[in-house]
Design a protein around this motif. Sequence first.
Motif, mmCIF file in Angstrom:
data_model
loop_
_atom_site.group_PDB
_atom_site.id
_atom_site.type_symbol
_atom_site.label_atom_id
_atom_site.label_comp_id
_atom_site.label_asym_id
_atom_site.label_seq_id
_atom_site.Cartn_x
_atom_site.Cartn_y
_atom_site.Cartn_z
ATOM 1 N N ASN A 181 0.824 -1.210 0.000
ATOM 2 C CA ASN A 181 0.000 0.000 0.000
ATOM 3 C C ASN A 181 0.858 1.260 0.000
ATOM 4 O O ASN A 181 1.934 1.299 0.577
ATOM 5 N N GLU A 182 0.349 2.281 -0.641
ATOM 6 C CA GLU A 182 0.963 3.595 -0.597
ATOM 7 C C GLU A 182 -0.091 4.631 -0.950
ATOM 8 O O GLU A 182 -1.142 4.316 -1.513
ATOM 9 N N LYS A 183 0.179 5.864 -0.604
ATOM 10 C CA LYS A 183 -0.810 6.916 -0.795
ATOM 11 C C LYS A 183 -0.981 7.254 -2.276
ATOM 12 O O LYS A 183 -0.036 7.222 -3.052
ATOM 13 N N ILE A 184 -2.230 7.606 -2.624
ATOM 14 C CA ILE A 184 -2.536 8.015 -3.988
ATOM 15 C C ILE A 184 -2.230 9.503 -4.130
ATOM 16 O O ILE A 184 -2.616 10.307 -3.283
ATOM 17 N N THR A 185 -1.509 9.869 -5.163
ATOM 18 C CA THR A 185 -1.222 11.276 -5.429
ATOM 19 C C THR A 185 -1.908 11.694 -6.720
ATOM 20 O O THR A 185 -2.483 10.872 -7.428
ATOM 21 N N ASN A 186 -1.814 12.981 -7.030
ATOM 22 C CA ASN A 186 -2.549 13.505 -8.184
ATOM 23 C C ASN A 186 -1.642 14.203 -9.186
ATOM 24 O O ASN A 186 -2.017 15.218 -9.759
ATOM 25 N N LEU A 187 -0.469 13.663 -9.397
ATOM 26 C CA LEU A 187 0.411 14.236 -10.402
ATOM 27 C C LEU A 187 -0.149 13.962 -11.797
ATOM 28 O O LEU A 187 -0.863 12.978 -12.017
ATOM 29 N N SER A 188 0.179 14.816 -12.726
ATOM 30 C CA SER A 188 -0.188 14.539 -14.111
ATOM 31 C C SER A 188 0.648 13.376 -14.610
ATOM 32 O O SER A 188 1.702 13.039 -14.035
ATOM 33 N N ARG A 189 0.214 12.766 -15.682
ATOM 34 C CA ARG A 189 0.952 11.615 -16.205
ATOM 35 C C ARG A 189 2.364 12.020 -16.614
ATOM 36 O O ARG A 189 3.337 11.303 -16.361
ATOM 37 N N LYS A 190 2.467 13.179 -17.234
ATOM 38 C CA LYS A 190 3.775 13.681 -17.674
ATOM 39 C C LYS A 190 4.716 13.895 -16.494
ATOM 40 O O LYS A 190 5.900 13.539 -16.536
ATOM 41 N N ALA A 212 1.745 7.349 -9.289
ATOM 42 C CA ALA A 212 1.654 8.697 -8.731
ATOM 43 C C ALA A 212 0.530 9.523 -9.343
ATOM 44 O O ALA A 212 0.287 10.649 -8.915
ATOM 45 N N THR A 213 -0.178 8.986 -10.327
ATOM 46 C CA THR A 213 -1.302 9.699 -10.932
ATOM 47 C C THR A 213 -2.609 9.308 -10.241
ATOM 48 O O THR A 213 -2.678 8.297 -9.541
ATOM 49 N N SER A 214 -3.642 10.100 -10.478
ATOM 50 C CA SER A 214 -4.940 9.815 -9.848
ATOM 51 C C SER A 214 -5.609 8.588 -10.445
ATOM 52 O O SER A 214 -6.473 7.978 -9.821
#
Length: 558
Positions: free
Chosen positions: A52-61, A113-115
């Motif tokens: 498990n790890e936290k979900i982040t909202n970085l863009s794909r790029k 690292a993306t949503s």
Amino acid sequence: MDTKNIIAAISLSLAIIVIWSLFFQPSPEEIKKRKEKEKIVNSSDAPSIDTNEKITNLSRKEALKLDGRFYFENESIKGSISLNGATIDDLIFKKYKTQLDSDQSVTLLNPKATSNGYYIESGWVSNNKNIDIPNNKSIWKIEGNSKLTPNNDVTLIWKNSQGLTFEKIIKIDNQYLFTIEQKIKNDSDKIYSFYPYAQIIRTKIPEIIDFFILHEGPLGVLDDQLIEKDYKDILEKKYSKNADSGFLGITDKYWLTSIIPQKNKKFRADFEYNEKFKVNYIETDSYDSKPNAQISNIVNVVVAAKEVNVIDGYNESLGLKKFDLVIDWGWFYWIVKPLFFLNDYFFKLAGNYGIAIILITVCLRLAFFPLNNYAFKSMSRMKLVQPEMARLKEIHKDDKMKLQQAMMQLYKKEGINPVSGCLPILISIPFFFAIYKMLFVTIEMRHQPFFGWIKDLSEKDPTSIFNLFGLIPWDPPSFMIIGALPVMMGFTMWLQQKLNPAPQDEIQKKIFMFFPLFLTIILAPFPSGLVLYWTANNILTMAQQYVIMKRTTVKTAS
């Protein structure tokens, strides 16, 4: 007679699907029995897979720039694999575009690292908590070649301070198959036990069609048993099963992500949700790593566009059973899949998918020509005796018993069986549903043109009757887009009704008058290929019925 007319009308329309759901879908009792067989099994000694790890909202790029990577490419796919966890998390289908008029290729896998992360991990776990094992945050190093192609493998290395060297040798074919050979070399003087695993992780539920004839979500074939779980099923309850063979994955309408354990190895398969959707397996028999020795395991990963020939090819080359069921052929597999190969033959012959649909519709009509002849003759004779039936109803309007006797005498005199048309129609229903299913679930129709304004048979007709099919410079809202092809389908259905005996009941007569309009509205958002099939079927049905009516006579009518 009324029942016969209703069945005839429904069987030649979209309501075939409704009949399927009523007569062929499992009953609640059957579903309950199946669920009772799907027991949660966690009796093995294999440890859990905790990544498990936290979900982040970085863009794909942005996410692709976070980690070190090496790239892969073949004729069908391209992308990269993150050195952070040796994760396959960037995959693009080179031959498939997001839209017909777009240059953007379909992207399936995305970094964690993306949503909307969607990625594949593999590795080892152990019950010994004192062993340092690479996880989804470990940084791997490339040894030798740094680009993965069908002719060049990539080797990744990770070492701990306990004398263990972990190695991954990743290979790729020219289509959609990754082969990951995992090795552990033990240079210590101790014995360690490990369990290999692989898992697919998806952050959120994608946009799905949510139509009962198509499964999208977790699936697998475990010990020859097909397991299909909706995302909401996994949200509610974890599913686990111990198996000796099989595969598991996540399927979309056109795309597949799957992991295939090494042959002849027992494993536990899990479908679960723990902040993310996870489909994984872990082998249940440990690998003992002895001093100055090496252990290894192989996992196959197929991330594919669900092309029928490709999927069938992997089913054979990987020695799998029922891998072709990742394409949702359904209960009528034995009809639907052969119809696909026939349609594919016509497509290669004609060079146009719409023409192929018409040709297979012709074949279907020819196959049922004798049965339909039988049904249409009955309907034609019923239509010709309607004036006499109306006269009898007027004479015996106050005596139902005498009316029934008079009607039976009329049927006997004319040699008419009022329900003789039902059986041929009921027999043909599975085949009409099968061609509908085949066109709906296969990728081969995607972005295929027909003629004129139909540029993509997998999409709805883009024209609208409300702007006179483009003559008026106005773009109607989506709910008002009722194209020329659905209108043609509705019109042919209306003409077909005129050839059938009219219901004697006024309410039924009004319902039947409204039916073509209703189906036109319902079918408007459906793929054009399906509407083309129904339209062609209506036209061929009318032609056969018209010829039979011209040849049919009855004594009463003479």
